[in-house]
Scaffold this active site. Structure first.
Site, PDB file in Angstrom:
ATOM      1  N   GLY A  41       1.249  -1.207  -0.668  1.00 42.50           N
ATOM      2  CA  GLY A  41       0.131   0.144   0.003  1.00 42.50           C
ATOM      3  C   GLY A  41       0.733   1.611   0.161  1.00 42.50           C
TER       4      GLY A  41
ATOM      5  N   SER B 286      -0.315   4.289   4.653  1.00 41.03           N
ATOM      6  CA  SER B 286      -1.592   3.789   4.110  1.00 41.03           C
ATOM      7  C   SER B 286      -2.121   3.350   5.933  1.00 41.03           C
ATOM      8  CB  SER B 286      -1.647   2.867   3.453  1.00 41.03           C
ATOM      9  OG  SER B 286      -0.068   1.616   3.193  1.00 41.03           O
TER      10      SER B 286
ATOM     11  N   SER C 166       5.795  -1.953  -1.770  1.00 42.53           N
ATOM     12  CA  SER C 166       6.162  -2.842  -3.348  1.00 42.53           C
ATOM     13  C   SER C 166       4.913  -2.153  -4.353  1.00 42.53           C
ATOM     14  CB  SER C 166       5.479  -3.904  -3.283  1.00 42.53           C
ATOM     15  OG  SER C 166       4.958  -4.028  -2.280  1.00 42.53           O
TER      16      SER C 166
END
Length: 206
Positions: free
Chosen positions: A36, A40, A110
């Site tokens: 995320g 987040s 990621s």
């Protein structure tokens, strides 16, 4: 996934199987991959989940983006190529934890779908469990939180290749777990993950 440079190397099997380690530990290892935007709530959820698992006698280990960039990935920056290598290395490390029957709680932005899919494939090839957890938070909310002041710096041009600002984030299309952190409490998020693990046989005595 990446080129094998070393030659004349061979895998050496031991005498203790993964199944034997799972029996010894009383749990079935898996990688929970938290992805995320920055801010987040990935690390916050992973910390809370680790605490809950520990309270119930279940062993897990957190692999956190910043922590790993201070150690094994200290030679990597934030270019697309370095991000890909960062995730590849963590995928390999996560797999080792799963093989030892431990829950790997991997918290990484990621941002690229292909990189996350390669980590999933890496697990699938070895018969290891990979659970993608999409920590979904609108950019406006993440930027409002900005716990490290990174969005402010990115908006001012002080940070380049920042996900969500001048670098893309490709959201998961079919995550195993989808958490909406602007609508859920941390307790609700942890409960959602624990219930998922229980329903699928990863946790039987919680």
């Amino acid at each position: 996934m990446t080129e094998q440079k070393a030659t004349n190397v061979h895998w050496h099997d031991g005498e203790i199987s993964r199944e034997a380690r799972c029996e010894l530990m009383g749990q079935k290892g898996a990688t929970l991959w938290f992805t995320g935007l920055s801010g987040s709530g990935k690390s916050t959820i992973a910390v809370a989940l680790e605490h809950t698992l520990h309270q119930h006698g279940k062993l897990s280990y957190r692999l956190d983006g910043d922590n790993n960039r201070l150690g094994i990935n200290k030679n990597l920056g934030f270019s697309a190529e370095d991000r890909t290598e960062n995730i590849r290395r963590i995928g390999e490390i996560s797999k080792l934890f799963v093989d030892s029957a431990v829950f790997a709680l991997s918290s990484f932005i990621s941002p690229y779908r292909e990189d996350r899919n390669k980590v999933r494939e890496l697990h699938d090839e070895s018969g290891y469990n990979f659970i993608e957890v999409y920590v979904d938070c609108p950019l406006a909310e993440a930027e409002k939180r900005d716990p490290k002041g990174l969005y402010k710096k990115a908006r001012a041009g002080e940070i380049k290749n920042f996900t969500g600002i001048d670098d893309p984030y490709e959201a998961p299309e079919n995550p195993e777990i989808h958490l909406r952190t602007d609508q859920m409490t941390v307790e609700e998020e942890v409960s959602t993950i624990i219930n998922y693990l229980k329903e699928r046989g990863f946790l039987k005595d919680i």
